[in-house]
Design an enzyme around this catalytic site. Structure first.
Site, PDB file in Angstrom:
ATOM      1  N   GLU A  46      -6.317  -5.945   3.834  1.00 27.89           N
ATOM      2  CA  GLU A  46      -6.346  -7.157   3.009  1.00 27.89           C
ATOM      3  C   GLU A  46      -7.464  -7.107   1.987  1.00 27.89           C
ATOM      4  N   THR A  58       0.830  -1.214   0.000  1.00 26.35           N
ATOM      5  CA  THR A  58       0.000   0.000   0.000  1.00 26.35           C
ATOM      6  C   THR A  58       0.860   1.258   0.000  1.00 26.35           C
ATOM      7  N   GLY A 102       2.560  -2.811   8.224  1.00 27.54           N
ATOM      8  CA  GLY A 102       2.884  -3.029   9.628  1.00 27.54           C
ATOM      9  C   GLY A 102       4.374  -3.278   9.790  1.00 27.54           C
TER      10      GLY A 102
HETATM   11  C1  LIG Z   1       2.082 -18.152  11.019  1.00 29.40           C
HETATM   12  C2  LIG Z   1       0.896 -17.211  10.874  1.00 29.40           C
HETATM   13  C3  LIG Z   1      -0.292 -18.003  10.475  1.00 29.40           C
HETATM   14  C4  LIG Z   1      -1.545 -17.538  10.642  1.00 29.40           C
HETATM   15  C5  LIG Z   1      -1.807 -16.166  11.125  1.00 29.40           C
HETATM   16  C6  LIG Z   1      -2.800 -16.199  12.241  1.00 29.40           C
HETATM   17  C7  LIG Z   1      -3.527 -15.157  12.491  1.00 29.40           C
HETATM   18  C8  LIG Z   1      -3.418 -13.901  11.653  1.00 29.40           C
HETATM   19  C9  LIG Z   1      -4.660 -13.149  11.870  1.00 29.40           C
HETATM   20  C10 LIG Z   1      -4.925 -11.979  11.296  1.00 29.40           C
HETATM   21  C11 LIG Z   1      -3.963 -11.261  10.451  1.00 29.40           C
HETATM   22  C12 LIG Z   1      -3.028 -10.545  11.343  1.00 29.40           C
HETATM   23  C13 LIG Z   1      -2.488  -9.495  10.968  1.00 29.40           C
HETATM   24  C14 LIG Z   1      -2.790  -8.929   9.628  1.00 29.40           C
HETATM   25  C15 LIG Z   1      -2.676  -7.452   9.725  1.00 29.40           C
HETATM   26  C16 LIG Z   1      -2.593  -6.711   8.674  1.00 29.40           C
HETATM   27  C17 LIG Z   1      -2.498  -7.341   7.341  1.00 29.40           C
HETATM   28  C18 LIG Z   1      -3.007  -6.382   6.312  1.00 29.40           C
HETATM   29  C19 LIG Z   1      -2.025  -6.333   5.207  1.00 29.40           C
HETATM   30  C20 LIG Z   1      -2.567  -5.638   4.015  1.00 29.40           C
HETATM   31  O1  LIG Z   1      -3.555  -4.955   4.022  1.00 29.40           O
HETATM   32  S1  LIG Z   1      -1.618  -5.968   2.661  1.00 29.40           S
HETATM   33  C21 LIG Z   1      -2.363  -5.029   1.394  1.00 29.40           C
HETATM   34  C22 LIG Z   1      -3.706  -5.627   0.999  1.00 29.40           C
HETATM   35  N1  LIG Z   1      -4.165  -4.984  -0.175  1.00 29.40           N
HETATM   36  C23 LIG Z   1      -5.150  -5.495  -0.929  1.00 29.40           C
HETATM   37  O2  LIG Z   1      -5.770  -6.489  -0.609  1.00 29.40           O
HETATM   38  C24 LIG Z   1      -5.423  -4.766  -2.217  1.00 29.40           C
HETATM   39  C25 LIG Z   1      -6.829  -5.058  -2.731  1.00 29.40           C
HETATM   40  N2  LIG Z   1      -6.867  -4.941  -4.172  1.00 29.40           N
HETATM   41  C26 LIG Z   1      -6.738  -6.052  -4.966  1.00 29.40           C
HETATM   42  O3  LIG Z   1      -6.605  -7.175  -4.537  1.00 29.40           O
HETATM   43  C27 LIG Z   1      -6.811  -5.819  -6.452  1.00 29.40           C
HETATM   44  O4  LIG Z   1      -6.544  -4.487  -6.761  1.00 29.40           O
HETATM   45  C28 LIG Z   1      -8.210  -6.152  -7.002  1.00 29.40           C
HETATM   46  C29 LIG Z   1      -8.455  -7.621  -6.851  1.00 29.40           C
HETATM   47  C30 LIG Z   1      -9.257  -5.373  -6.264  1.00 29.40           C
HETATM   48  C31 LIG Z   1      -8.282  -5.765  -8.461  1.00 29.40           C
HETATM   49  O5  LIG Z   1      -7.109  -6.231  -9.042  1.00 29.40           O
HETATM   50  P1  LIG Z   1      -6.941  -6.037 -10.617  1.00 29.40           P
HETATM   51  O6  LIG Z   1      -7.462  -4.704 -11.008  1.00 29.40           O
HETATM   52  O7  LIG Z   1      -5.556  -6.385 -10.985  1.00 29.40           O
HETATM   53  O8  LIG Z   1      -7.853  -7.205 -11.182  1.00 29.40           O
HETATM   54  P2  LIG Z   1      -9.231  -7.089 -11.915  1.00 29.40           P
HETATM   55  O9  LIG Z   1     -10.290  -6.619 -10.998  1.00 29.40           O
HETATM   56  O10 LIG Z   1      -9.024  -6.350 -13.202  1.00 29.40           O
HETATM   57  O11 LIG Z   1      -9.470  -8.651 -12.222  1.00 29.40           O
HETATM   58  C32 LIG Z   1      -8.649  -9.288 -13.200  1.00 29.40           C
HETATM   59  C33 LIG Z   1      -8.776 -10.788 -13.021  1.00 29.40           C
HETATM   60  O12 LIG Z   1      -7.924 -11.171 -11.935  1.00 29.40           O
HETATM   61  C34 LIG Z   1      -8.653 -11.920 -10.991  1.00 29.40           C
HETATM   62  N3  LIG Z   1      -8.064 -11.691  -9.673  1.00 29.40           N
HETATM   63  C35 LIG Z   1      -7.933 -10.505  -9.045  1.00 29.40           C
HETATM   64  N4  LIG Z   1      -7.317 -10.675  -7.854  1.00 29.40           N
HETATM   65  C36 LIG Z   1      -7.048 -12.015  -7.758  1.00 29.40           C
HETATM   66  C37 LIG Z   1      -6.427 -12.815  -6.749  1.00 29.40           C
HETATM   67  N5  LIG Z   1      -5.976 -12.300  -5.597  1.00 29.40           N
HETATM   68  N6  LIG Z   1      -6.300 -14.135  -6.975  1.00 29.40           N
HETATM   69  C38 LIG Z   1      -6.777 -14.666  -8.137  1.00 29.40           C
HETATM   70  N7  LIG Z   1      -7.392 -13.974  -9.138  1.00 29.40           N
HETATM   71  C39 LIG Z   1      -7.513 -12.648  -8.921  1.00 29.40           C
HETATM   72  C40 LIG Z   1     -10.047 -11.420 -11.116  1.00 29.40           C
HETATM   73  O13 LIG Z   1     -10.963 -12.358 -10.598  1.00 29.40           O
HETATM   74  C41 LIG Z   1     -10.154 -11.263 -12.607  1.00 29.40           C
HETATM   75  O14 LIG Z   1     -10.352 -12.515 -13.195  1.00 29.40           O
HETATM   76  P3  LIG Z   1     -11.262 -12.638 -14.505  1.00 29.40           P
HETATM   77  O15 LIG Z   1     -11.242 -14.100 -14.834  1.00 29.40           O
HETATM   78  O16 LIG Z   1     -10.585 -11.757 -15.547  1.00 29.40           O
HETATM   79  O17 LIG Z   1     -12.598 -12.127 -14.128  1.00 29.40           O
HETATM   80  C1  LIG Z   2      -4.859  -1.896  10.330  1.00 26.01           C
HETATM   81  C2  LIG Z   2      -4.317  -1.884   8.912  1.00 26.01           C
HETATM   82  C3  LIG Z   2      -3.173  -2.600   8.606  1.00 26.01           C
HETATM   83  C4  LIG Z   2      -2.662  -2.572   7.309  1.00 26.01           C
HETATM   84  N1  LIG Z   2      -1.515  -3.264   7.034  1.00 26.01           N
HETATM   85  C5  LIG Z   2      -0.988  -3.188   5.797  1.00 26.01           C
HETATM   86  C6  LIG Z   2       0.233  -3.863   5.499  1.00 26.01           C
HETATM   87  O1  LIG Z   2       0.839  -4.475   6.377  1.00 26.01           O
HETATM   88  N2  LIG Z   2       0.732  -3.784   4.236  1.00 26.01           N
HETATM   89  C7  LIG Z   2       0.089  -3.091   3.240  1.00 26.01           C
HETATM   90  O2  LIG Z   2       0.584  -3.058   2.104  1.00 26.01           O
HETATM   91  N3  LIG Z   2      -1.093  -2.435   3.480  1.00 26.01           N
HETATM   92  C8  LIG Z   2      -1.630  -2.475   4.738  1.00 26.01           C
HETATM   93  N4  LIG Z   2      -2.809  -1.822   5.007  1.00 26.01           N
HETATM   94  C9  LIG Z   2      -3.446  -1.006   3.949  1.00 26.01           C
HETATM   95  C10 LIG Z   2      -4.701  -1.679   3.423  1.00 26.01           C
HETATM   96  O3  LIG Z   2      -4.371  -2.826   2.696  1.00 26.01           O
HETATM   97  C11 LIG Z   2      -5.474  -0.660   2.561  1.00 26.01           C
HETATM   98  O4  LIG Z   2      -5.890   0.387   3.402  1.00 26.01           O
HETATM   99  C12 LIG Z   2      -6.681  -1.333   1.928  1.00 26.01           C
HETATM  100  O5  LIG Z   2      -6.255  -2.199   0.895  1.00 26.01           O
HETATM  101  C13 LIG Z   2      -7.685  -0.295   1.370  1.00 26.01           C
HETATM  102  O6  LIG Z   2      -7.081   0.475   0.372  1.00 26.01           O
HETATM  103  P1  LIG Z   2      -7.151   2.076   0.470  1.00 26.01           P
HETATM  104  O7  LIG Z   2      -6.689   2.455   1.817  1.00 26.01           O
HETATM  105  O8  LIG Z   2      -6.462   2.593  -0.731  1.00 26.01           O
HETATM  106  O9  LIG Z   2      -8.696   2.438   0.380  1.00 26.01           O
HETATM  107  P2  LIG Z   2      -9.474   2.986  -0.913  1.00 26.01           P
HETATM  108  O10 LIG Z   2      -9.517   1.925  -1.946  1.00 26.01           O
HETATM  109  O11 LIG Z   2      -8.941   4.321  -1.260  1.00 26.01           O
HETATM  110  O12 LIG Z   2     -10.951   3.078  -0.273  1.00 26.01           O
HETATM  111  C14 LIG Z   2     -11.633   4.314  -0.129  1.00 26.01           C
HETATM  112  C15 LIG Z   2     -13.049   4.122  -0.648  1.00 26.01           C
HETATM  113  O13 LIG Z   2     -12.989   3.920  -2.061  1.00 26.01           O
HETATM  114  C16 LIG Z   2     -13.819   2.819  -2.425  1.00 26.01           C
HETATM  115  N5  LIG Z   2     -13.331   2.168  -3.645  1.00 26.01           N
HETATM  116  C17 LIG Z   2     -12.049   1.966  -4.017  1.00 26.01           C
HETATM  117  N6  LIG Z   2     -11.992   1.293  -5.175  1.00 26.01           N
HETATM  118  C18 LIG Z   2     -13.276   1.058  -5.573  1.00 26.01           C
HETATM  119  C19 LIG Z   2     -13.877   0.394  -6.675  1.00 26.01           C
HETATM  120  N7  LIG Z   2     -13.148  -0.174  -7.657  1.00 26.01           N
HETATM  121  N8  LIG Z   2     -15.240   0.340  -6.725  1.00 26.01           N
HETATM  122  C20 LIG Z   2     -15.985   0.882  -5.741  1.00 26.01           C
HETATM  123  N9  LIG Z   2     -15.473   1.542  -4.661  1.00 26.01           N
HETATM  124  C21 LIG Z   2     -14.136   1.618  -4.586  1.00 26.01           C
HETATM  125  C22 LIG Z   2     -13.695   1.869  -1.225  1.00 26.01           C
HETATM  126  O14 LIG Z   2     -14.809   0.978  -1.183  1.00 26.01           O
HETATM  127  C23 LIG Z   2     -13.716   2.857  -0.044  1.00 26.01           C
HETATM  128  O15 LIG Z   2     -15.064   3.142   0.296  1.00 26.01           O
HETATM  129  C24 LIG Z   2      -3.329  -1.828   6.290  1.00 26.01           C
HETATM  130  C25 LIG Z   2      -4.497  -1.115   6.600  1.00 26.01           C
HETATM  131  C26 LIG Z   2      -4.994  -1.136   7.901  1.00 26.01           C
HETATM  132  C27 LIG Z   2      -6.257  -0.367   8.222  1.00 26.01           C
END
Ligand SMILES: CC/C=C\C/C=C\C/C=C\C/C=C\C/C=C\CCCC(=O)SCCNC(=O)CCNC(=O)[C@H](O)C(C)(C)COP(=O)(O)OP(=O)(O)OC[C@H]1O[C@@H](n2cnc3c(N)ncnc32)[C@H](O)[C@@H]1OP(=O)(O)O
Ligand SMILES: Cc1cc2nc3c(=O)[nH]c(=O)nc-3n(C[C@H](O)[C@H](O)[C@H](O)COP(=O)(O)OP(=O)(O)OC[C@H]3O[C@@H](n4cnc5c(N)ncnc54)[C@H](O)[C@@H]3O)c2cc1C
Length: 634
Positions: free
Chosen positions: A407, A150, A189
């Site tokens: 996530e 992110t 994180g």
């Molecule tokens: C030892 C430890 C073991 C266990 C742990 C125990 C406990 C842990 C408990 C909790 C966790 C603890 C701590 C966690 C704390 C924090 C973690 C948080 C970390 C983060 O937040 S990391 C950052 C996360 N960010 C995101 O998730 C970003 C979200 N966005 C996306 O994923 C993508 O942008 C998207 C999917 C929304 C769009 O992607 P895109 O634009 O590239 O794709 P399209 O929408 O155009 O789709 C194209 C095509 O691809 C397919 N697709 C998309 N994503 C996936 C995927 N992930 N896998 C497979 N396929 C995917 C989609 O379906 C489309 O397919 P199609 O056939 O063309 O339709």
């Molecule tokens: C506690 C915490 C821990 C985190 N840890 C990590 C980490 O370890 N590593 C890491 O990389 N990231 C981490 N993140 C970041 C996290 O993964 C992002 O905040 C999350 O993926 C949301 O993305 P954003 O913040 O850009 O929100 P945005 O996508 O900007 O969301 C803002 C608004 O826009 C809307 N929106 C966005 N796209 C669309 C769409 N296509 N259609 C409709 N509505 C849309 C959303 O629904 C939302 O209402 C963490 C976040 C938190 C809160």
């Protein structure tokens, strides 16, 4: 003379004559008797260590002191890993999540990302050579990593990430740069002060062409001094691409560009279990408190009743109690799918990837949003004491609601699910969890309100809402709207369809688990009551979806409402016995409202006494500020 163990008389009465074996449910939730024994041994091993206890409540420490104290304990926990009675991986899993881990690290685990994302990224996307080089170092904690994806300007839209990794064929190096303020990695994180390495997601450029986001291993800090490496702020040197897509300067496309998103899928799967653990804690606290708390007057002239005897309180707490079983069983099914899909992917078979993506998005969005709502209801059900920091509801809520965003922000994930459902329905092809979308729904449209009949209603709603969304898309298409506009203008319908799909999966998991499970009759009875309560609760909450997609009538709804309140009354006597079956130690609950013995008021009083403000009768600020004001005759 052994000290008499206090037990609140109301709780004691609640526990008498329990009609089922609590341990049987404990074993079911743990995954078997052996797992329960292992968990309890591990809990004793960790919670008996005096060095892991907080000298003062964390809420009274400064930000920096909180960090230092959590880091001290996190490092101590890692030293204890080697001698853990449960083995390394089960211990790590227990220490990373909302259960045992949060009993020790109340503000969060500074090392969580190292285990939850950094190592899984290496395992899922590193080449054999890269794993040989880094995994041992990571497991031995000779490096601490995080997952830096992110940015200030982008978290959701991964294809819009700005950090660039440009391959230089002359030096065979990648130059990573954050070209703008919005490209700065933000949120990861441990990135701020703890990690010295990171998996960095960046746009790969080679031969002038962008090949999309890829993971790169980057050293952030000097391993000895922990100082940031030169130029770390806006230019990173010497990163290594984690994956084998660059062969002698030529980019080799992966079999599926989304495999680089695999780490997120893993966390979405474990998040479902983690929010369920947090929900179990909230329900236990609120249920025990609601049987200790006596308030108001139910029958004129009678003693104040336990607030759990109000139907309104049962309506607040019994659906979330049922949800903890529903979500756990669904998360178990998803975990099994994850392993099957992952094993297949390792053999090059990607067929289950769309199912895994679709289901992990659906369940992560559903469990996190429902759990957050239910935790807040649990908090409110405890009145003023539920609002206190020491109740632990604020912390539990903060952890669960964060999962609605990290996530994958939930709305965005719902739309991913809808994309998968529409594609499956239109192409009439698909995998495991969407079979019901293939072919026409068979059988009569009449409604029967048996368990099987209600499940059929969920299936009709799930199919019907996908068809409503597709009709909206087609209508926009006929009006000449471009596909992306039609998609945006159908978002409300698409999200409803996705949520109905997720609910169907949870409902079928719950019902099927009761059919398959080897349960004693008394346990089957109480779990079946919880199952029926929960699926009727959700149906009543979303009755519009069912009216739209089936022949549900007003009479059916009135019948289901009556069944619902009957089930509230039937389950009420077993509420405390059910939460006791979760076997959550007081240290894990970390709340004077939820302790096993029900000694709520004394514990609340003792907690309040710990406040620094209660260490003196008059705080020094009186003389500095208040007294002058009192004398100023404004
Ligand atoms: C030892 C430890 C073991 C266990 C742990 C125990 C406990 C842990 C408990 C909790 C966790 C603890 C701590 C966690 C704390 C924090 C973690 C948080 C970390 C983060 O937040 S990391 C950052 C996360 N960010 C995101 O998730 C970003 C979200 N966005 C996306 O994923 C993508 O942008 C998207 C999917 C929304 C769009 O992607 P895109 O634009 O590239 O794709 P399209 O929408 O155009 O789709 C194209 C095509 O691809 C397919 N697709 C998309 N994503 C996936 C995927 N992930 N896998 C497979 N396929 C995917 C989609 O379906 C489309 O397919 P199609 O056939 O063309 O339709
Ligand atoms: C506690 C915490 C821990 C985190 N840890 C990590 C980490 O370890 N590593 C890491 O990389 N990231 C981490 N993140 C970041 C996290 O993964 C992002 O905040 C999350 O993926 C949301 O993305 P954003 O913040 O850009 O929100 P945005 O996508 O900007 O969301 C803002 C608004 O826009 C809307 N929106 C966005 N796209 C669309 C769409 N296509 N259609 C409709 N509505 C849309 C959303 O629904 C939302 O209402 C963490 C976040 C938190 C809160």
């Amino acid at each position: 003379m052994s000290k008499e163990i206090y037990e609140n008389p109301d709780l004691k009465k609640e526990r008498q004559n329990c009609p089922f074996n609590k341990e049987e449910i404990t074993h079911l939730l743990d995954g078997g008797k052996e797992k329960t024994i292992e968990r309890k041994q591990l809990e004793n091993y960790i919670l008996s260590d005096e060095q892991l206890k907080d000298a003062v409540p964390m809420e009274y420490l400064s930000h920096a002191d909180k960090y230092a104290e959590e880091l001290r304990k996190a490092c101590l926990l890692m030293h204890k890993l080697a001698d853990s009675p449960a083995g390394q991986v089960p211990t790590l899993r227990a220490l990373m999540g909302a259960g045992l881990g949060s009993a020790v690290l109340k503000e969060g685990n500074p090392l969580a990302l190292h285990y939850v994302m950094f190592i899984p990224a290496l395992m899922g996307q590193g080449t054999i050579d890269q794993q040989a080089k880094w995994l041992e170092k990571a497991y031995n904690l000779n490096m601490i990593g995080t997952y830096a994806q992110t940015e200030l300007g982008h978290g959701t839209f991964l294809r819009g990430l700005e950090t660039r990794a440009t391959y230089d064929p002359k030096t065979q190096e990648f130059i990573l740069e954050s070209p703008s303020l919005t490209a700065y990695k933000w949120w990861p994180g441990s990135l701020g002060k703890t990690a010295n390495y990171a998996v960095v997601m960046a746009q790969l450029y080679t031969k002038g062409k962008c090949e999309g986001t890829h993971p790169f291993m980057v050293q952030l800090r000097d391993e000895e001094t922990h100082e940031p490496l030169p130029g770390i702020v806006n230019m990173w040197l010497n990163p290594v691409c984690i994956s084998s897509y660059i062969h002698y300067g030529t980019y080799v496309k992966p079999t599926n560009s989304k495999l680089s998103y695999a780490t997120m899928v893993f966390v979405r799967v474990v998040v479902c279990q983690d929010v369920t653990t947090n929900l179990r804690k909230a329900v236990t606290i609120a249920t025990r408190y609601s049987c200790v708390r006596r308030q108001s007057e139910l029958k004129p002239g009678d003693r104040e009743p336990q607030v759990m005897d109000y139907q309104a309180q049962q309506n607040k707490l019994l659906p979330p109690l049922a949800a903890t079983f529903a979500f756990q069983l669904a998360a178990d099914h998803l975990w099994n799918l994850y392993h099957t899909a992952n094993n297949n992917i390792e053999q090059g078979d990607l067929e289950l990837l769309p199912d895994l993506h679709g289901l992990s998005c659906a369940l992560k969005a559903l469990c996190s949003s429902e759990a957050a709502n239910f935790v807040e209801v649990c908090r409110q059900s405890c009145g003023g004491h539920g609002y206190m920091s020491c109740s632990n509801f604020p912390r539990i809520y903060g952890q669960v609601t964060a999962a609605e965003t990290y996530e994958g922000e939930n709305t965005v994930l719902w739309l991913q699910v809808a994309r998968y459902l529409v594609k499956t329905r239109k192409e009439q092809s698909g995998g495991l969890s969407v079979k019901y979308l293939i072919g026409e729904e068979k059988g009569p449209k009449t409604v029967d309100t048996t368990l099987e009949g209600i499940v059929k209603l969920y299936r009709r709603a799930a199919v019907g809402l996908v068809d409503v969304a597709i009709a909206e898309l087609d209508k926009s298409g006929r009006k000449g709207e471009a596909p992306h506009d039609a998609w945006n203008h159908a978002a409300v319908y698409l999200i409803k369809a996705a949520q109905a799909h997720a609910r169907l999966f949870v409902v079928e998991s719950f019902v099927d688990s009761l059919k398959e499970g080897k349960l004693s009759a008394p346990v089957r009875t109480v779990l079946s009551q919880l199952c029926e309560l929960f699926i009727i609760y959700w149906l009543l909450e979303r009755s519009g979806d069912f009216f739209l997609c089936s022949n549900l009538t007003k009479q059916d709804l009135l019948l289901l409402n009556s069944k619902y309140v009957e089930l509230l009354a039937a389950i009420r006597p077993q509420a405390v016995n059910l939460v006791d079956s979760f076997d959550l130690r007081d240290e894990v609950l970390n709340s004077p409202l939820g302790c096993w013995d029900g000694n709520v008021y004394q514990r609340l009083f003792d907690e309040a006494a710990k406040s620094p403000l209660n260490q003196s009768n008059v705080h020094e600020s009186f003389h500095k500020y208040l007294k002058p004001l009192l004398k100023s005759n404004l």
